[in-house]
Design an enzyme around this catalytic site. Sequence first.
Site, PDB file in Angstrom:
ATOM      1  N   GLY A  12     -15.381  -1.208   4.547  1.00  0.00           N
ATOM      2  CA  GLY A  12     -13.936  -1.064   4.747  1.00  0.00           C
ATOM      3  C   GLY A  12     -13.628   0.343   5.256  1.00  0.00           C
ATOM      4  N   ASN A  88     -15.254   1.298  -5.000  1.00  0.00           N
ATOM      5  CA  ASN A  88     -14.243   1.492  -3.955  1.00  0.00           C
ATOM      6  C   ASN A  88     -13.550   0.201  -3.524  1.00  0.00           C
ATOM      7  OD1 ASN A  88     -13.126   2.749  -1.319  1.00  0.00           O
ATOM      8  ND2 ASN A  88     -14.525   1.149  -0.586  1.00  0.00           N
ATOM      9  N   GLY A  90     -11.323  -2.884  -2.932  1.00  0.00           N
ATOM     10  CA  GLY A  90      -9.975  -3.142  -3.449  1.00  0.00           C
ATOM     11  C   GLY A  90      -9.162  -3.952  -2.453  1.00  0.00           C
ATOM     12  N   THR A  92      -4.849  -5.480  -1.684  1.00  0.00           N
ATOM     13  CA  THR A  92      -3.422  -5.517  -2.049  1.00  0.00           C
ATOM     14  C   THR A  92      -2.921  -6.948  -1.874  1.00  0.00           C
ATOM     15  OG1 THR A  92      -2.864  -4.914   0.223  1.00  0.00           O
ATOM     16  CG2 THR A  92      -2.798  -3.150  -1.395  1.00  0.00           C
ATOM     17  N   TYR A 153      -0.937  -4.104  -8.270  1.00  0.00           N
ATOM     18  CA  TYR A 153      -1.807  -3.028  -7.770  1.00  0.00           C
ATOM     19  C   TYR A 153      -1.662  -1.768  -8.627  1.00  0.00           C
ATOM     20  CZ  TYR A 153      -3.899  -0.043  -4.088  1.00  0.00           C
ATOM     21  OH  TYR A 153      -4.686   0.826  -3.360  1.00  0.00           O
TER      22      TYR A 153
HETATM   23  N1  CAA Z   1      12.597   1.166  -3.465  1.00  0.00           N
HETATM   24  C1  CAA Z   1      13.729   0.478  -3.769  1.00  0.00           C
HETATM   25  N2  CAA Z   1      14.099  -0.660  -3.153  1.00  0.00           N
HETATM   26  C2  CAA Z   1      13.288  -1.117  -2.187  1.00  0.00           C
HETATM   27  C3  CAA Z   1      12.111  -0.453  -1.818  1.00  0.00           C
HETATM   28  C4  CAA Z   1      11.774   0.739  -2.503  1.00  0.00           C
HETATM   29  N3  CAA Z   1      10.654   1.440  -2.234  1.00  0.00           N
HETATM   30  N4  CAA Z   1      11.490  -1.149  -0.849  1.00  0.00           N
HETATM   31  C5  CAA Z   1      12.298  -2.218  -0.597  1.00  0.00           C
HETATM   32  N5  CAA Z   1      13.377  -2.177  -1.396  1.00  0.00           N
HETATM   33  C6  CAA Z   1      14.496  -3.108  -1.429  1.00  0.00           C
HETATM   34  C7  CAA Z   1      15.077  -3.254  -0.027  1.00  0.00           C
HETATM   35  O1  CAA Z   1      16.007  -2.224   0.226  1.00  0.00           O
HETATM   36  C8  CAA Z   1      15.725  -4.619  -0.066  1.00  0.00           C
HETATM   37  O2  CAA Z   1      16.971  -4.519  -0.719  1.00  0.00           O
HETATM   38  P1  CAA Z   1      18.183  -5.495  -0.313  1.00  0.00           P
HETATM   39  O3  CAA Z   1      17.684  -6.890  -0.589  1.00  0.00           O
HETATM   40  O4  CAA Z   1      19.277  -5.050  -1.223  1.00  0.00           O
HETATM   41  O5  CAA Z   1      18.434  -5.242   1.143  1.00  0.00           O
HETATM   42  C9  CAA Z   1      14.775  -5.407  -0.994  1.00  0.00           C
HETATM   43  O6  CAA Z   1      14.056  -4.429  -1.754  1.00  0.00           O
HETATM   44  C10 CAA Z   1      13.835  -6.262  -0.203  1.00  0.00           C
HETATM   45  O7  CAA Z   1      13.047  -5.394   0.651  1.00  0.00           O
HETATM   46  P2  CAA Z   1      12.083  -5.987   1.760  1.00  0.00           P
HETATM   47  O8  CAA Z   1      12.872  -6.539   2.904  1.00  0.00           O
HETATM   48  O9  CAA Z   1      11.051  -4.965   2.106  1.00  0.00           O
HETATM   49  O10 CAA Z   1      11.439  -7.205   0.939  1.00  0.00           O
HETATM   50  P3  CAA Z   1      10.264  -8.137   1.296  1.00  0.00           P
HETATM   51  O11 CAA Z   1      10.229  -9.162   0.224  1.00  0.00           O
HETATM   52  O12 CAA Z   1      10.306  -8.544   2.733  1.00  0.00           O
HETATM   53  O13 CAA Z   1       8.975  -7.171   1.164  1.00  0.00           O
HETATM   54  C11 CAA Z   1       7.385  -5.782   0.092  1.00  0.00           C
HETATM   55  C12 CAA Z   1       8.610  -6.671  -0.077  1.00  0.00           C
HETATM   56  C13 CAA Z   1       6.216  -6.605   0.645  1.00  0.00           C
HETATM   57  C14 CAA Z   1       7.014  -5.251  -1.267  1.00  0.00           C
HETATM   58  C15 CAA Z   1       7.712  -4.651   1.083  1.00  0.00           C
HETATM   59  O14 CAA Z   1       8.875  -3.986   0.629  1.00  0.00           O
HETATM   60  C16 CAA Z   1       6.604  -3.652   1.185  1.00  0.00           C
HETATM   61  O15 CAA Z   1       5.616  -3.862   1.884  1.00  0.00           O
HETATM   62  N6  CAA Z   1       6.717  -2.486   0.496  1.00  0.00           N
HETATM   63  C17 CAA Z   1       5.725  -1.431   0.494  1.00  0.00           C
HETATM   64  C18 CAA Z   1       4.695  -1.669  -0.563  1.00  0.00           C
HETATM   65  C19 CAA Z   1       3.603  -0.642  -0.414  1.00  0.00           C
HETATM   66  O16 CAA Z   1       3.850   0.554  -0.345  1.00  0.00           O
HETATM   67  N7  CAA Z   1       2.370  -1.097  -0.347  1.00  0.00           N
HETATM   68  C20 CAA Z   1       1.267  -0.220  -0.138  1.00  0.00           C
HETATM   69  C21 CAA Z   1       0.133  -1.001   0.550  1.00  0.00           C
HETATM   70  S1  CAA Z   1      -1.215   0.074   1.008  1.00  0.00           S
HETATM   71  C22 CAA Z   1      -1.832   0.550  -0.474  1.00  0.00           C
HETATM   72  O17 CAA Z   1      -1.544   0.030  -1.505  1.00  0.00           O
HETATM   73  C23 CAA Z   1      -2.815   1.679  -0.465  1.00  0.00           C
HETATM   74  C24 CAA Z   1      -2.478   2.664  -1.471  1.00  0.00           C
HETATM   75  O18 CAA Z   1      -3.059   2.678  -2.528  1.00  0.00           O
HETATM   76  C25 CAA Z   1      -1.473   3.694  -1.131  1.00  0.00           C
HETATM   77  P1  NAP Z   2     -10.058  -1.821   3.315  1.00  0.00           P
HETATM   78  O1  NAP Z   2     -10.337  -1.196   4.624  1.00  0.00           O
HETATM   79  O2  NAP Z   2      -9.301  -3.095   3.256  1.00  0.00           O
HETATM   80  O3  NAP Z   2     -11.442  -1.968   2.539  1.00  0.00           O
HETATM   81  C1  NAP Z   2     -11.565  -2.665   1.339  1.00  0.00           C
HETATM   82  C2  NAP Z   2     -13.000  -3.093   1.187  1.00  0.00           C
HETATM   83  O4  NAP Z   2     -13.146  -3.817  -0.051  1.00  0.00           O
HETATM   84  C3  NAP Z   2     -13.433  -4.068   2.305  1.00  0.00           C
HETATM   85  O5  NAP Z   2     -14.735  -3.748   2.704  1.00  0.00           O
HETATM   86  C4  NAP Z   2     -13.400  -5.419   1.616  1.00  0.00           C
HETATM   87  O6  NAP Z   2     -14.271  -6.379   2.180  1.00  0.00           O
HETATM   88  C5  NAP Z   2     -13.870  -5.009   0.230  1.00  0.00           C
HETATM   89  N1  NAP Z   2     -13.597  -6.045  -0.756  1.00  0.00           N
HETATM   90  C6  NAP Z   2     -12.444  -6.717  -0.980  1.00  0.00           C
HETATM   91  N2  NAP Z   2     -12.601  -7.639  -1.940  1.00  0.00           N
HETATM   92  C7  NAP Z   2     -13.901  -7.548  -2.331  1.00  0.00           C
HETATM   93  C8  NAP Z   2     -14.694  -8.231  -3.282  1.00  0.00           C
HETATM   94  N3  NAP Z   2     -14.182  -9.211  -4.049  1.00  0.00           N
HETATM   95  N4  NAP Z   2     -15.996  -7.888  -3.420  1.00  0.00           N
HETATM   96  C9  NAP Z   2     -16.532  -6.925  -2.660  1.00  0.00           C
HETATM   97  N5  NAP Z   2     -15.845  -6.236  -1.745  1.00  0.00           N
HETATM   98  C10 NAP Z   2     -14.548  -6.540  -1.579  1.00  0.00           C
HETATM   99  O7  NAP Z   2      -9.232  -0.826   2.381  1.00  0.00           O
HETATM  100  P2  NAP Z   2      -9.389   0.733   2.137  1.00  0.00           P
HETATM  101  O8  NAP Z   2      -8.106   1.342   2.489  1.00  0.00           O
HETATM  102  O9  NAP Z   2     -10.651   1.254   2.703  1.00  0.00           O
HETATM  103  O10 NAP Z   2      -9.469   0.728   0.533  1.00  0.00           O
HETATM  104  C11 NAP Z   2     -10.612   1.166  -0.183  1.00  0.00           C
HETATM  105  C12 NAP Z   2     -10.163   1.531  -1.590  1.00  0.00           C
HETATM  106  O11 NAP Z   2      -9.239   2.622  -1.527  1.00  0.00           O
HETATM  107  C13 NAP Z   2      -9.433   0.404  -2.328  1.00  0.00           C
HETATM  108  O12 NAP Z   2      -9.787   0.414  -3.679  1.00  0.00           O
HETATM  109  C14 NAP Z   2      -7.980   0.785  -2.171  1.00  0.00           C
HETATM  110  O13 NAP Z   2      -7.194   0.236  -3.174  1.00  0.00           O
HETATM  111  C15 NAP Z   2      -8.078   2.289  -2.248  1.00  0.00           C
HETATM  112  N6  NAP Z   2      -6.961   3.011  -1.671  1.00  0.00           N
HETATM  113  C16 NAP Z   2      -6.631   2.839  -0.372  1.00  0.00           C
HETATM  114  C17 NAP Z   2      -5.560   3.567   0.132  1.00  0.00           C
HETATM  115  C18 NAP Z   2      -5.100   3.440   1.546  1.00  0.00           C
HETATM  116  O14 NAP Z   2      -3.980   3.924   1.827  1.00  0.00           O
HETATM  117  N7  NAP Z   2      -5.860   2.860   2.455  1.00  0.00           N
HETATM  118  C19 NAP Z   2      -4.871   4.447  -0.687  1.00  0.00           C
HETATM  119  C20 NAP Z   2      -5.250   4.583  -2.015  1.00  0.00           C
HETATM  120  C21 NAP Z   2      -6.306   3.871  -2.492  1.00  0.00           C
HETATM  121  P3  NAP Z   2     -13.734  -7.334   3.384  1.00  0.00           P
HETATM  122  O15 NAP Z   2     -13.176  -6.422   4.426  1.00  0.00           O
HETATM  123  O16 NAP Z   2     -14.967  -8.057   3.788  1.00  0.00           O
HETATM  124  O17 NAP Z   2     -12.680  -8.196   2.763  1.00  0.00           O
END
Ligand code: CAA
Ligand code: NAP
Length: 246
Positions: A12, A88, A90, A92, A153
């Site tokens: 990943g 590592n 993970g 979402t 998460y």
């Molecule tokens: N705080 C407060 N309210 C929020 C908000 C926030 N951060 N984000 C969205 N909302 C509110 C919106 O304003 C909206 O309000 P209204 O209905 O009143 O307009 C409502 O929540 C719905 O928002 P969305 O249109 O975004 O809702 P959705 O159902 O389409 O999507 C979601 C929901 C998938 C959670 C989307 O908001 C999203 O992707 N959020 C980000 C989540 C995130 O940060 N994920 C990280 C992924 S990467 C990762 O995890 C790596 C890592 O470790 C950092």
């Molecule tokens: P990524 O590119 O999606 O890599 C995740 C890796 O985990 C992929 O190789 C995936 O394999 C593997 N994986 C998923 N499910 C598995 C399972 N059941 N068994 C074995 N391997 C599995 O994501 P990344 O950003 O590099 O994330 C790596 C780590 O960092 C995760 O723990 C994540 O939560 C953490 N993290 C990421 C961020 C960010 O912003 N990117 C921030 C904070 C923490 P496949 O691709 O084959 O599915």
Amino acid sequence: MKKLALVTGSNGGIGSAITEKLVEQGYRVIAAYLTGELSIAEKWFEEKNFTSDSVRLFELDVTNTEQCAKRLHALLEEEGTVDVLVNNAGITRDGQFKKMTAENWHAVINTNLNSLFNVTQPLFAAMCEKGHCRVINISSVNGLKGQFGQTNYSAAKAGVIGFTKALAFEGAKSGVTANVVAPGYTGTPMVEAMREDVIESIKSEIPMKRLATPAEIAGAVAYLASENGAYVTGETLSINGGLYMK
Ligand code: CAA
Ligand code: NAP
């Protein structure tokens, strides 16, 4: 003899950078990839120009307790004790809690938290017997501060921190350290999968106004794995561009 490291989710975004960094530092890396994804892992191996001396592809589904125990015990027989374990892998499955399915809850807890038992438990006794080994677990800024749409998460990633602190007590007298690296938003497929408008709004909240690079996260892992990190244990090293200062 090269030191041995095992990295889960090695092909990943962040896992790949960690594998490259550890290889660069002279480790032999057991690059664990998700069961059923051999062709993707082989392609990655070739693209990175790894050699079989420095990287061994190793199939492992971190959610499968039985498979992990069986395959990791066999690995110990074949390769010896793992000096550095990097948990590592993970995933979402984001969504507001009021709409969250049990499937998305369990998938994230299994992959991001239960995996720590599945992968660490078969290896840890040998690490303590050998001494001077390292367990490095990847958490997240969102395990520290919480995030809208990530109850599953954030719960798992906060659990990673508790697990690591407890394990640190158990490894300490053998010189086995256990630490967490908690990345902020990093440029990998995990973040690329998010909605563009959501990424932009998150970037605007980051004091450094950019994502981390996978190499910046790998550098922290390499530090904790190194001799320089020998007296650091039970700690969480945040790398988040200032997104969460506490
Ligand atoms: N705080 C407060 N309210 C929020 C908000 C926030 N951060 N984000 C969205 N909302 C509110 C919106 O304003 C909206 O309000 P209204 O209905 O009143 O307009 C409502 O929540 C719905 O928002 P969305 O249109 O975004 O809702 P959705 O159902 O389409 O999507 C979601 C929901 C998938 C959670 C989307 O908001 C999203 O992707 N959020 C980000 C989540 C995130 O940060 N994920 C990280 C992924 S990467 C990762 O995890 C790596 C890592 O470790 C950092
Ligand atoms: P990524 O590119 O999606 O890599 C995740 C890796 O985990 C992929 O190789 C995936 O394999 C593997 N994986 C998923 N499910 C598995 C399972 N059941 N068994 C074995 N391997 C599995 O994501 P990344 O950003 O590099 O994330 C790596 C780590 O960092 C995760 O723990 C994540 O939560 C953490 N993290 C990421 C961020 C960010 O912003 N990117 C921030 C904070 C923490 P496949 O691709 O084959 O599915």
